[in-house]
Design a protein around this motif. Structure first.
Motif, short mmCIF file in Angstrom:
data_model
loop_
_atom_site.label_atom_id
_atom_site.label_comp_id
_atom_site.label_asym_id
_atom_site.label_seq_id
_atom_site.Cartn_x
_atom_site.Cartn_y
_atom_site.Cartn_z
N PRO A 190 -36.26 -7.24 26.42
CA PRO A 190 -35.19 -6.45 27.05
C PRO A 190 -35.68 -5.16 27.69
CG PRO A 190 -34.96 -6.52 24.65
CD PRO A 190 -35.95 -7.56 25.02
N SER A 191 -36.79 -4.60 27.21
CA SER A 191 -37.32 -3.40 27.84
C SER A 191 -37.76 -3.67 29.27
CB SER A 191 -38.49 -2.84 27.02
OG SER A 191 -39.56 -3.77 26.97
N ALA A 192 -38.13 -4.93 29.57
CA ALA A 192 -38.50 -5.29 30.94
C ALA A 192 -37.31 -5.18 31.88
CB ALA A 192 -39.08 -6.70 30.98
N VAL A 193 -36.13 -5.44 31.36
CA VAL A 193 -34.91 -5.28 32.16
C VAL A 193 -34.72 -3.81 32.51
CG1 VAL A 193 -32.41 -5.58 32.21
CG2 VAL A 193 -33.86 -7.31 31.10
N LEU A 194 -34.95 -2.94 31.52
CA LEU A 194 -34.77 -1.51 31.75
C LEU A 194 -35.77 -0.96 32.77
CD1 LEU A 194 -34.18 -0.34 28.06
CD2 LEU A 194 -32.46 -0.73 29.84
N ARG A 195 -36.93 -1.61 32.87
CA ARG A 195 -37.95 -1.15 33.82
C ARG A 195 -37.83 -1.82 35.19
NH1 ARG A 195 -41.26 -2.44 29.35
NH2 ARG A 195 -42.07 -4.23 30.50
N ALA A 196 -37.00 -2.83 35.30
CA ALA A 196 -36.94 -3.62 36.52
C ALA A 196 -36.33 -2.84 37.68
CB ALA A 196 -36.13 -4.89 36.28
N ASP A 197 -36.81 -3.11 38.88
CA ASP A 197 -36.22 -2.48 40.07
C ASP A 197 -34.80 -2.99 40.28
OD1 ASP A 197 -38.56 -1.08 40.60
OD2 ASP A 197 -39.39 -2.69 41.83
N ASP A 198 -34.60 -4.28 40.03
CA ASP A 198 -33.27 -4.88 40.15
C ASP A 198 -32.81 -5.26 38.74
OD1 ASP A 198 -30.99 -6.34 40.63
OD2 ASP A 198 -31.87 -7.61 42.19
N ARG A 199 -32.22 -4.31 38.07
CA ARG A 199 -31.84 -4.52 36.67
C ARG A 199 -30.79 -5.61 36.51
NH1 ARG A 199 -31.39 1.24 33.41
NH2 ARG A 199 -33.50 2.02 33.89
N ARG A 204 -29.31 -10.72 34.22
CA ARG A 204 -28.72 -12.06 34.31
C ARG A 204 -29.72 -13.12 33.88
NH1 ARG A 204 -26.44 -10.24 39.33
NH2 ARG A 204 -28.04 -11.44 40.46
N GLY A 205 -30.99 -12.92 34.22
CA GLY A 205 -32.01 -13.86 33.79
C GLY A 205 -32.17 -13.89 32.29
#
Length: 219
Positions: A190-199, A204-205
């Motif tokens: 889930p931390s990857a979601v927080l770092r994503a450009d398109d959260r 959703r993924g």
């Protein structure tokens, strides 16, 4: 390994009959050097009869301070994703591949550092001991570190995420784990979601992958 990465074997009680026994012993662990700077060990939480086990990388700053896994920003996001995927929260056991927080001090901030392989290997006996007392139907692997710890260094989350896989897959057999659950689902941490450009897309993924785990439970 040198003396600071001797591994957790000598600290894991061989006569543990419950997760509570393991949790009580974990604070004494000095199996790698991470114990020196971390505030405390962060062991897994949840019921031994949980139908789902979620394995992440390591505790973060908030988890290190509170002594509980997945209670920081990534944990709150994971809880929202679990709800959106309609997974039963009371049937989830949460843990990490590495039980101490690895970080770099920058001024007043503690910046997360990804555990090295030596830390994953050193902490592995705790994960093995946890799985010896758990009998989940589904394991959700959150991110690359957890995937390496459970499924071997050749496993790639990006290639296999969101699919129901056997435990253990014959191509990445994990010899020292107890007889495990029937299915594994890998996804991003889930931390990857927080770092994503398109959260939103990343979130959703994550929910879609967790929905696969929910469908396995229902199936």
């Amino acid at each position: 390994m040198n003396e600071t990465t001797a591994g957790a074997d000598q600290y894991v009680p061989t006569d543990a009959r419950s997760l509570a026994d393991l949790r009580a012993a974990a604070p004494d662990c000095q199996g790698c050097e991470l114990y020196r700077d971390a505030s405390q060990v962060v062991f897994g939480r949840g019921d031994a009869d949980a139908r789902v086990v979620m394995v992440g990388e390591q505790p973060g700053d908030v988890e290190d301070r509170k002594g509980l896994p997945f209670v920081g920003p990534a944990g709150h996001l994971l809880r929202r994703a679990v709800d959106d995927a309609r997974l039963p929260v009371d049937q989830i056991y949460l843990t990490n591949a590495v039980k101490h927080f690895r970080f770099q001090q920058r001024g007043g901030r503690r910046i997360h550092q990804t555990p090295d392989r030596v830390h994953i290997v050193a902490c592995r006996p705790w994960l093995v001991a946890e799985f010896a007392l758990l009998r989940p139907e589904v394991v959700v692997v959150l991110g690359a570190t957890a995937a390496r710890a459970l499924l071997g260094p050749s496993f790639r989350v990006t290639q296999s995420r969101g699919r129901a896989l056997p435990w253990p897959d014959s191509a990445q057999r994990v010899q020292d784990f107890p007889v495990g659950p029937a299915q594994v689902v890998a996804t991003i941490h889930p931390s990857a979601v927080l770092r994503a450009d398109d959260r939103e897309t990343a979130y959703r993924g994550l929910v879609a992958d967790l929905t696969v785990a929910g469908e396995l439970l229902a199936g």
